[in-house]
Enzyme design. Structure first.
Site, PDB file in Angstrom:
ATOM      1  N   CYS A  82      20.507  10.091 -37.433  1.00  0.00           N
ATOM      2  CA  CYS A  82      19.431   9.622 -38.309  1.00  0.00           C
ATOM      3  C   CYS A  82      20.008   8.886 -39.522  1.00  0.00           C
ATOM      4  O   CYS A  82      20.638   9.494 -40.387  1.00  0.00           O
ATOM      5  CB  CYS A  82      18.597  10.832 -38.741  1.00  0.00           C
ATOM      6  SG  CYS A  82      17.425  10.517 -40.052  1.00  0.00           S
ATOM      7  N   CYS A  98      18.837  10.164 -42.876  1.00  0.00           N
ATOM      8  CA  CYS A  98      19.492  11.447 -43.158  1.00  0.00           C
ATOM      9  C   CYS A  98      20.878  11.216 -43.744  1.00  0.00           C
ATOM     10  O   CYS A  98      21.276  11.890 -44.701  1.00  0.00           O
ATOM     11  CB  CYS A  98      19.609  12.286 -41.886  1.00  0.00           C
ATOM     12  SG  CYS A  98      18.042  12.730 -41.121  1.00  0.00           S
TER      13      CYS A  98
END
Length: 150
Positions: free
Chosen positions: A65, A68
């Site tokens: 991600c 993230c």
């Protein structure tokens, strides 16, 4: 209060902090006083939520991600700025799908604030450091919350 990354025990460290390398009272390994985020699995998260004397900011993330990964240095900065007053934990949702499901994670990154063993706030998406700090402080100052980041 500082959580030992090795055994999960919470350790009180006096102010001013001692020189040298303080050790965990349980396992006697060197205790990290930096406030840097700590990786946990579902079991370690449960133990921390039940026993943490300080509020917890949980980052639910996955390695693939991009947002993230963008949030990681922000969380590191927040954790270090609040060392001993806020515990920042990271749970990899790919490695801990049952825990992510139990926490009703629908998108990542998701951030959850726990205080006194219960969830007090949740949000998804990356925030600038100042906004993340303001959100955490607001969550902990809200009625019904039992903690504060001083």
């Amino acid at each position: 209060m500082f959580r030992c990354a090795a055994c999960g025990a919470f350790n009180r460290v006096r102010e001013p902090r001692p020189s040298g390398n303080p050790e965990c009272g349980r396992c006697h390994r060197v205790l990290d006083l930096s406030g840097a985020p700590q990786e946990v699995d579902g079991e370690a998260l449960d133990r921390a939520m039940l026993s943490s004397p300080v509020p917890i900011l949980l980052d639910l993330w996955a390695p693939w991600c991009a947002p993230c990964r963008a949030a990681a240095p922000i969380l590191d900065a927040v954790g270090r700025a609040q060392a001993g007053r806020l515990l920042v934990l990271k749970l990899n949702t790919d490695q801990n799908p049952r825990t992510a499901s139990a926490l009703r994670v629908q998108g990542i990154p998701t951030f959850v604030v726990f205080s006194g063993g219960r969830e007090v706030a949740r949000r998804s998406g990356v925030l600038p450091k100042a906004d993340l700090e303001r959100w955490v402080s607001g969550a902990l100052a809200a009625p019904g919350s039992t903690g504060a980041t001083a």
